[in-house]
Design a protein around this motif. Structure first.
Motif, PDB file in Angstrom:
ATOM      1  N   UNK A   7      60.496  14.836  49.064  1.00 33.40           N
ATOM      2  CA  UNK A   7      61.636  14.374  48.262  1.00 33.40           C
ATOM      3  C   UNK A   7      61.446  14.586  46.757  1.00 33.40           C
ATOM      4  N   UNK A   8      60.200  14.826  46.316  1.00 32.31           N
ATOM      5  CA  UNK A   8      59.989  15.021  44.877  1.00 32.31           C
ATOM      6  C   UNK A   8      60.091  16.493  44.500  1.00 32.31           C
ATOM      7  N   UNK A   9      59.307  17.358  45.156  1.00 28.85           N
ATOM      8  CA  UNK A   9      59.294  18.763  44.742  1.00 28.85           C
ATOM      9  C   UNK A   9      60.205  19.635  45.603  1.00 28.85           C
ATOM     10  N   UNK A  10      60.805  19.070  46.651  1.00 31.74           N
ATOM     11  CA  UNK A  10      61.776  19.768  47.520  1.00 31.74           C
ATOM     12  C   UNK A  10      61.172  20.942  48.284  1.00 31.74           C
ATOM     13  N   UNK A  11      59.835  21.019  48.384  1.00 29.89           N
ATOM     14  CA  UNK A  11      59.199  22.086  49.144  1.00 29.89           C
ATOM     15  C   UNK A  11      58.946  21.619  50.581  1.00 29.89           C
ATOM     16  N   UNK A  12      59.031  22.518  51.556  1.00 30.98           N
ATOM     17  CA  UNK A  12      58.787  22.119  52.956  1.00 30.98           C
ATOM     18  C   UNK A  12      57.297  22.007  53.252  1.00 30.98           C
ATOM     19  N   UNK A  13      56.684  20.908  52.816  1.00 33.50           N
ATOM     20  CA  UNK A  13      55.228  20.762  52.920  1.00 33.50           C
ATOM     21  C   UNK A  13      54.794  19.740  53.958  1.00 33.50           C
ATOM     22  N   UNK A  14      55.717  18.980  54.550  1.00 27.63           N
ATOM     23  CA  UNK A  14      55.318  17.911  55.465  1.00 27.63           C
ATOM     24  C   UNK A  14      55.457  18.383  56.906  1.00 27.63           C
ATOM     25  N   UNK A  15      54.401  18.166  57.693  1.00 23.55           N
ATOM     26  CA  UNK A  15      54.434  18.596  59.086  1.00 23.55           C
ATOM     27  C   UNK A  15      55.175  17.573  59.937  1.00 23.55           C
ATOM     28  N   UNK A  16      55.454  17.969  61.170  1.00 20.91           N
ATOM     29  CA  UNK A  16      56.091  17.058  62.129  1.00 20.91           C
ATOM     30  C   UNK A  16      55.227  15.815  62.346  1.00 20.91           C
ATOM     31  N   UNK A  17      53.896  15.999  62.406  1.00 18.10           N
ATOM     32  CA  UNK A  17      52.997  14.855  62.602  1.00 18.10           C
ATOM     33  C   UNK A  17      53.070  13.897  61.413  1.00 18.10           C
ATOM     34  N   UNK A  18      53.103  14.461  60.183  1.00 20.15           N
ATOM     35  CA  UNK A  18      53.241  13.620  58.993  1.00 20.15           C
ATOM     36  C   UNK A  18      54.526  12.800  59.069  1.00 20.15           C
ATOM     37  N   UNK A  19      55.618  13.481  59.417  1.00 18.10           N
ATOM     38  CA  UNK A  19      56.918  12.803  59.458  1.00 18.10           C
ATOM     39  C   UNK A  19      56.923  11.706  60.511  1.00 18.10           C
ATOM     40  N   UNK A  20      56.299  11.986  61.659  1.00 18.30           N
ATOM     41  CA  UNK A  20      56.244  10.986  62.723  1.00 18.30           C
ATOM     42  C   UNK A  20      55.420   9.775  62.286  1.00 18.30           C
ATOM     43  N   UNK A  21      54.272  10.023  61.668  1.00 17.73           N
ATOM     44  CA  UNK A  21      53.415   8.907  61.243  1.00 17.73           C
ATOM     45  C   UNK A  21      54.048   8.115  60.110  1.00 17.73           C
ATOM     46  N   UNK A  22      54.830   8.772  59.254  1.00 18.61           N
ATOM     47  CA  UNK A  22      55.554   8.043  58.203  1.00 18.61           C
ATOM     48  C   UNK A  22      56.515   7.049  58.848  1.00 18.61           C
ATOM     49  N   UNK A  23      57.115   7.434  59.978  1.00 19.23           N
ATOM     50  CA  UNK A  23      57.984   6.516  60.707  1.00 19.23           C
ATOM     51  C   UNK A  23      57.243   5.331  61.302  1.00 19.23           C
ATOM     52  N   UNK A  24      55.907   5.407  61.337  1.00 18.27           N
ATOM     53  CA  UNK A  24      55.078   4.296  61.810  1.00 18.27           C
ATOM     54  C   UNK A  24      54.319   3.666  60.655  1.00 18.27           C
ATOM     55  N   UNK A  25      54.963   3.580  59.477  1.00 15.30           N
ATOM     56  CA  UNK A  25      54.457   2.856  58.314  1.00 15.30           C
ATOM     57  C   UNK A  25      53.253   3.533  57.650  1.00 15.30           C
ATOM     58  N   UNK A  26      53.000   4.803  57.949  1.00 13.76           N
ATOM     59  CA  UNK A  26      51.920   5.509  57.259  1.00 13.76           C
ATOM     60  C   UNK A  26      52.498   6.201  56.025  1.00 13.76           C
ATOM     61  N   UNK A  27      51.614   6.715  55.180  1.00 13.92           N
ATOM     62  CA  UNK A  27      52.039   7.561  54.074  1.00 13.92           C
ATOM     63  C   UNK A  27      51.404   8.936  54.273  1.00 13.92           C
ATOM     64  N   UNK A  28      51.960   9.926  53.589  1.00 12.72           N
ATOM     65  CA  UNK A  28      51.407  11.274  53.632  1.00 12.72           C
ATOM     66  C   UNK A  28      51.414  11.818  52.213  1.00 12.72           C
ATOM     67  N   UNK A  29      50.512  12.740  51.949  1.00 16.77           N
ATOM     68  CA  UNK A  29      50.479  13.376  50.638  1.00 16.77           C
ATOM     69  C   UNK A  29      51.134  14.745  50.731  1.00 16.77           C
ATOM     70  N   UNK A  30      52.001  15.032  49.756  1.00 21.06           N
ATOM     71  CA  UNK A  30      52.651  16.337  49.697  1.00 21.06           C
ATOM     72  C   UNK A  30      51.617  17.385  49.316  1.00 21.06           C
TER      73      UNK A  30
END
Ligand SMILES: [Zn+2]
Length: 107
Positions: A7-30
């Protein structure tokens, strides 16, 4: 594998696993800008409620109706919740606390 946009740099850098874990209250680094990515907590709270409701409702149905096929419904709805979790929960970049303030200090 589909990539999700930071959401900050608008680059497609997040994997499906990152997105799934974010939905479970985790964070990910771009991988592009280094921002910490999360999801909006109110939406995650609603989603957590739906997951808990799914378990309680269908295990209760299986218990009271003495039939294990309700657990199949639970698994199907769980997969649907996971699908919508990945597709619908919007991402947000957390504020970077390590970055010094942009405003000049008034001494
Ligand atoms: Zn980024």
């Amino acid at each position: 594998m589909p990539k999700f946009h930071c959401p900050r740099c608008k680059q497609p850098t997040l994997s499906m696993k990152d997105k799934y874990l974010i939905g479970w209250w985790k964070t990910a680094n771009c991988g592009g800008c280094g921002a910490r990515i999360t999801a909006y907590p109110i939406l995650l709270m609603i989603y957590s409620f739906l997951y808990v409701w799914n378990i309680i409702w269908w295990v209760g149905m299986a218990q009271f109706n003495d039939s294990l096929h309700y657990l199949i419904y639970m698994a199907v709805i769980w997969l649907l919740l996971d699908f919508f979790n990945i597709q619908l929960i919007p991402l947000a970049a957390m504020k970077d606390k390590a970055k010094p303030s942009e405003e000049p200090k008034a001494d």
